[in-house]
Design a protein around this motif. Structure first.
Motif, mmCIF file in Angstrom:
data_model
loop_
_atom_site.group_PDB
_atom_site.id
_atom_site.type_symbol
_atom_site.label_atom_id
_atom_site.label_comp_id
_atom_site.label_asym_id
_atom_site.label_seq_id
_atom_site.Cartn_x
_atom_site.Cartn_y
_atom_site.Cartn_z
ATOM 1 N N SER A 195 24.791 11.042 63.230
ATOM 2 C CA SER A 195 25.531 11.105 64.497
ATOM 3 C C SER A 195 26.960 10.621 64.275
ATOM 4 O O SER A 195 27.927 11.248 64.743
ATOM 5 N N PHE A 196 27.082 9.516 63.561
ATOM 6 C CA PHE A 196 28.418 9.005 63.248
ATOM 7 C C PHE A 196 29.197 10.000 62.395
ATOM 8 O O PHE A 196 30.375 10.271 62.657
ATOM 9 N N GLY A 197 28.546 10.569 61.376
ATOM 10 C CA GLY A 197 29.232 11.504 60.480
ATOM 11 C C GLY A 197 29.778 12.709 61.218
ATOM 12 O O GLY A 197 30.932 13.107 61.014
ATOM 13 N N LEU A 198 28.967 13.312 62.084
ATOM 14 C CA LEU A 198 29.418 14.489 62.839
ATOM 15 C C LEU A 198 30.549 14.120 63.788
ATOM 16 O O LEU A 198 31.547 14.849 63.892
ATOM 17 N N TRP A 199 30.398 12.998 64.485
ATOM 18 C CA TRP A 199 31.454 12.528 65.400
ATOM 19 C C TRP A 199 32.749 12.283 64.651
ATOM 20 O O TRP A 199 33.824 12.715 65.090
ATOM 21 N N PHE A 200 32.662 11.618 63.504
ATOM 22 C CA PHE A 200 33.854 11.262 62.737
ATOM 23 C C PHE A 200 34.569 12.515 62.229
ATOM 24 O O PHE A 200 35.804 12.628 62.339
ATOM 25 N N ILE A 201 33.822 13.452 61.660
ATOM 26 C CA ILE A 201 34.420 14.661 61.101
ATOM 27 C C ILE A 201 35.076 15.500 62.195
ATOM 28 O O ILE A 201 36.204 15.987 62.043
ATOM 29 N N ALA A 202 34.370 15.670 63.328
ATOM 30 C CA ALA A 202 34.918 16.458 64.433
ATOM 31 C C ALA A 202 36.182 15.812 64.988
ATOM 32 O O ALA A 202 37.179 16.492 65.253
ATOM 33 N N ARG A 203 36.157 14.507 65.145
ATOM 34 C CA ARG A 203 37.330 13.812 65.681
ATOM 35 C C ARG A 203 38.504 13.880 64.728
ATOM 36 O O ARG A 203 39.664 13.973 65.136
ATOM 37 N N TRP A 204 38.224 13.840 63.426
ATOM 38 C CA TRP A 204 39.302 13.875 62.435
ATOM 39 C C TRP A 204 39.942 15.270 62.364
ATOM 40 O O TRP A 204 41.165 15.404 62.317
ATOM 41 N N LEU A 205 39.111 16.329 62.376
ATOM 42 C CA LEU A 205 39.622 17.694 62.230
ATOM 43 C C LEU A 205 40.257 18.215 63.515
ATOM 44 O O LEU A 205 41.123 19.098 63.471
ATOM 45 N N LYS A 206 39.795 17.732 64.667
ATOM 46 C CA LYS A 206 40.302 18.163 65.972
ATOM 47 C C LYS A 206 40.292 19.695 66.101
ATOM 48 O O LYS A 206 41.339 20.330 66.314
ATOM 49 N N PRO A 207 39.131 20.310 65.989
ATOM 50 C CA PRO A 207 39.054 21.776 66.077
ATOM 51 C C PRO A 207 39.321 22.285 67.487
ATOM 52 O O PRO A 207 39.188 21.549 68.468
ATOM 53 N N GLU A 208 39.673 23.567 67.579
ATOM 54 C CA GLU A 208 39.895 24.205 68.876
ATOM 55 C C GLU A 208 38.593 24.787 69.429
ATOM 56 O O GLU A 208 38.506 25.106 70.617
ATOM 57 N N LEU A 209 37.603 24.941 68.557
ATOM 58 C CA LEU A 209 36.290 25.434 68.962
ATOM 59 C C LEU A 209 35.240 24.826 68.046
ATOM 60 O O LEU A 209 35.458 24.715 66.833
ATOM 61 N N MET A 210 34.090 24.428 68.611
ATOM 62 C CA MET A 210 33.001 23.858 67.825
ATOM 63 C C MET A 210 31.745 24.706 68.022
ATOM 64 O O MET A 210 31.400 25.046 69.160
ATOM 65 N N ILE A 211 31.092 25.040 66.915
ATOM 66 C CA ILE A 211 29.885 25.861 66.948
ATOM 67 C C ILE A 211 28.747 25.063 66.327
ATOM 68 O O ILE A 211 28.910 24.477 65.255
ATOM 69 N N GLU A 212 27.602 25.057 66.993
ATOM 70 C CA GLU A 212 26.419 24.425 66.408
ATOM 71 C C GLU A 212 25.269 25.420 66.378
ATOM 72 O O GLU A 212 25.023 26.136 67.349
ATOM 73 N N SER A 213 24.588 25.455 65.239
ATOM 74 C CA SER A 213 23.406 26.288 65.093
ATOM 75 C C SER A 213 22.205 25.368 64.991
ATOM 76 O O SER A 213 21.993 24.724 63.959
ATOM 77 N N GLY A 214 21.446 25.265 66.071
ATOM 78 C CA GLY A 214 20.336 24.325 66.159
ATOM 79 C C GLY A 214 20.727 23.136 67.014
ATOM 80 O O GLY A 214 21.499 22.279 66.573
ATOM 81 N N ALA A 215 20.211 23.074 68.248
ATOM 82 C CA ALA A 215 20.619 22.016 69.179
ATOM 83 C C ALA A 215 19.474 21.090 69.568
ATOM 84 O O ALA A 215 19.711 19.963 69.993
ATOM 85 N N PHE A 216 18.228 21.557 69.458
ATOM 86 C CA PHE A 216 17.055 20.776 69.854
ATOM 87 C C PHE A 216 17.239 20.293 71.297
ATOM 88 O O PHE A 216 17.421 21.109 72.199
ATOM 89 N N LYS A 217 17.231 18.984 71.538
ATOM 90 C CA LYS A 217 17.352 18.460 72.901
ATOM 91 C C LYS A 217 18.805 18.275 73.351
ATOM 92 O O LYS A 217 19.052 17.854 74.481
ATOM 93 N N GLY A 218 19.745 18.562 72.472
ATOM 94 C CA GLY A 218 21.151 18.479 72.862
ATOM 95 C C GLY A 218 21.888 17.253 72.371
ATOM 96 O O GLY A 218 23.044 17.016 72.750
ATOM 97 N N HIS A 219 21.260 16.443 71.493
ATOM 98 C CA HIS A 219 21.927 15.229 71.026
ATOM 99 C C HIS A 219 23.190 15.561 70.237
ATOM 100 O O HIS A 219 24.236 14.922 70.440
ATOM 101 N N SER A 220 23.122 16.537 69.346
ATOM 102 C CA SER A 220 24.306 16.893 68.548
ATOM 103 C C SER A 220 25.409 17.452 69.440
ATOM 104 O O SER A 220 26.606 17.234 69.176
ATOM 105 N N THR A 221 25.034 18.171 70.511
ATOM 106 C CA THR A 221 26.025 18.661 71.474
ATOM 107 C C THR A 221 26.742 17.484 72.121
ATOM 108 O O THR A 221 27.963 17.494 72.299
ATOM 109 N N TRP A 222 25.964 16.468 72.478
ATOM 110 C CA TRP A 222 26.539 15.261 73.082
ATOM 111 C C TRP A 222 27.489 14.566 72.106
ATOM 112 O O TRP A 222 28.569 14.108 72.497
ATOM 113 N N VAL A 223 27.114 14.483 70.828
ATOM 114 C CA VAL A 223 27.966 13.845 69.816
ATOM 115 C C VAL A 223 29.285 14.598 69.692
ATOM 116 O O VAL A 223 30.369 13.985 69.659
#
Length: 440
Positions: free
Chosen positions: A157-185
């Motif tokens: 969770s920390f790794g995904l949050w850190f990488i996304a915050r550092w790169l500051k993308p204009e669009l984020m895509i996730e393949s596999g969401a389960f209950k939505g925790h990664s979406t929340w991160v």
């Protein structure tokens, strides 16, 4: 310097003769220092004689020894946290951490890694990671899904949050969401950035049974609208979202598909920045991972031995007693001494496809990966196992943790000691990649 290098340095230092400093020899200050030492020695002798005459010598010695023992126990218990409640296991783990050390077998097993084309690495540093951990802990404590069993724990969770915050993308895509925790991160990292979520079952379906997360600024390819990542018309989707530069897109895979397949699909679509959540170690997992592909004999730690009397077999058997996901020779090697992938197989589709491959095919796959790879970076564990109490992954097969064993005060200061130990038991070598077309 490696642990072997340190041991060699210590061995050499014990054999070196005392060096003579010509500038000190015959110097007046050196003579004064000698006199001072003699004076201190004389005072010590007189003091000891006095204690002997008065009968206080042995009480003083006993008191000093008691203070030393208490202090030693305090330091040991402060910096070395027990993992198991069992008394016999407690002793064995203390010996394992305190005397054998976590690095003792590191060179025997090693950590696989994928070579990039130009030898580039990430921009962030260990200091950036430490600062990020401190910031993320209070965010993580607000997560809507407290018990994310079968999903990401704290480390990823920390790794995904850190990488996304550092790169500051204009669009984020996730393949596999389960209950939505990664979406929340992803949403915590980038509050206003659109998200595309590709998952067979919509996270809202889980709301009927317990906590889940559905994002208002997310386009879901889920349920009756589900389309697999490799079948989506990405040119049309990017145009719809006004994305012209695909290097401004971050793609996150947590779908338990062959990472070789996903890598080829992402490359074909033109994506540059990828994160794979379950980068399973050689001999483990339900799909073919990058780590498995890059575990070759010429790379540090690769080239496994399937001989039952080998040093590696001995080390693996021993570590299997401590770490749940450690793999011994019997689990690692398949027919014909095959060890690549999982016992010589390339797994895919949640382990529903289990294709046997040859070493030549495996070698060709690794060459392809390295031909398109600009950056390969595995997320380190947030903290060492004696701090987190994790028993799952083998630390000899992981990068050095952000907070190393023994640094309990730092672990406590970052707020990590307030988290349940169970959130640290989901580490599977999450990896961040930058990719591009092979050089002509």
């Amino acid at each position: 310097m490696t642990s072997t290098g340190k041991m060699l340095e210590r061995a050499l230092s014990t054999r070196r003769p005392a060096q003579v400093n010509d500038e000190v020899e015959g110097d007046g200050d050196a003579g004064d220092e000698s006199k001072t030492r003699k004076h201190v020695s004389s005072v010590a002798i007189r003091f000891t004689y006095y204690l002997t005459r008065t009968g206080y010598l042995w009480p003083v010695i006993f008191s000093a020894f008691a203070v030393f023992v208490v202090y030693s126990v305090y330091v040991r218990t402060r910096d070395l946290v027990c993992i198991s409640a069992s008394s016999s296991d407690h002793i064995s783990r203390l010996r394992f951490f305190g005397f054998d050390g976590l690095e003792s077998d590191f060179g025997s097993l090693g950590v696989p890694w994928c070579r990039s084309k130009q030898g580039k690495t990430v921009e962030w540093t260990s200091k950036d990671l430490l600062k990020g951990v401190e910031e993320f802990v209070p965010i993580y404590e607000t997560r809507p899904i407290k018990n994310n069993m079968y999903g990401m724990g704290f480390d990823h969770s920390f790794g995904l949050w850190f990488i996304a915050r550092w790169l500051k993308p204009e669009l984020m895509i996730e393949s596999g969401a389960f209950k939505g925790h990664s979406t929340w991160v992803l949403r915590q990292a980038m509050p206003d950035t659109p998200i595309l979520s590709i998952t067979p079952r919509h996270p809202e379906k889980y709301l009927k049974k317990g906590p889940a997360y559905v994002d208002g600024n997310c386009t879901y390819f889920a349920g009756k609208d589900f389309v697999d990542f490799g079948s989506i018309d990405w040119g049309k989707v990017m145009k719809k979202h006004g994305i012209k530069d695909l290097s401004r897109v971050l793609v996150f895979f947590d779908d338990h598909q062959s990472e070789l397949k996903r890598l080829k699909q992402a490359l074909k679509a033109g994506f540059k920045h990828l994160v794979f959540e379950d980068n399973y170690d050689t001999g483990t997992g339900d799909h073919y991972s990058l780590r498995q592909m890059c575990d070759q004999f010429y790379i540090r730690g690769g080239g496994h031995s399937c001989f039952k009397d080998s040093d590696e077999a001995r080390v693996r058997s021993r570590r299997k007693n401590f770490w749940e996901k450690a793999v011994d020779i019997n689990e690692l090697c398949g027919p014909g001494e095959a060890w690549w992938g999982v016992r010589g197989h390339m797994r895919d589709n949640f382990n529903h496809s289990n294709k046997a491959i040859t070493l030549a095919e495996h070698f060709e796959n690794s060459r392809f990966v390295e031909s398109i790879l600009d950056v390969y970076w595995e997320l380190p564990p947030v903290a060492g196992p004696s701090l987190t109490h994790q028993t799952r992954y083998d630390p000899a097969r992981a990068p050095n943790p952000i907070v190393e064993d023994g640094r309990y005060r730092l672990f406590q200061r970052l707020g990590l000691s307030t988290l349940e130990p169970s959130v640290f038991n989901g580490y599977t070598q999450m990896v961040y990649l930058q990719i591009s077309e092979p050089d002509s």
